[in-house]
Design a protein around this motif. Sequence first.
Motif: not given
Length: 137
Positions: A119-132
């Motif tokens: 099984l091959e999974l490609t798991l993209p990282k979520k774009a880091a939010s800079n916060g508020k």
Amino acid sequence: MSQISRYNPMDELFRGFFVKPMDLPSNVPPQQIKMDVKEQEGAYLVHAEMPGAKKEDIHVEIEGNQVSISSEVKQEKEVKEGERVLRSERYYGQVSRSFQLAHDIDESKASASFNNGVLELTLPKKAASNGKKLTIN
């Protein structure tokens, strides 16, 4: 001359106790999923060995940075000689594995493929939010 021996009930209790147990067949799959996890710049790449599993029996769940892989494995093997069955082996079981990654996963862009028991999974990282940043009144 006849030989007389004393009866010991403990002999009956331990009879066959020290006999070598039957070896398990070598084709019984392991009870765990072996995998490699590689981190690339924008994604994680996971290779999970799942011999004996069918594509439709594999389930992958992603929740934040937690990934869970599970599968039901069924294997049957019967060796016949003419009409006589010499050996019949079967294995039914469920395997699962969960792990956490350093970054949250973008579920909408994740992809999976299954070839030759891997099984091959490609798991993209979520774009880091800079916060508020809050201003204090």
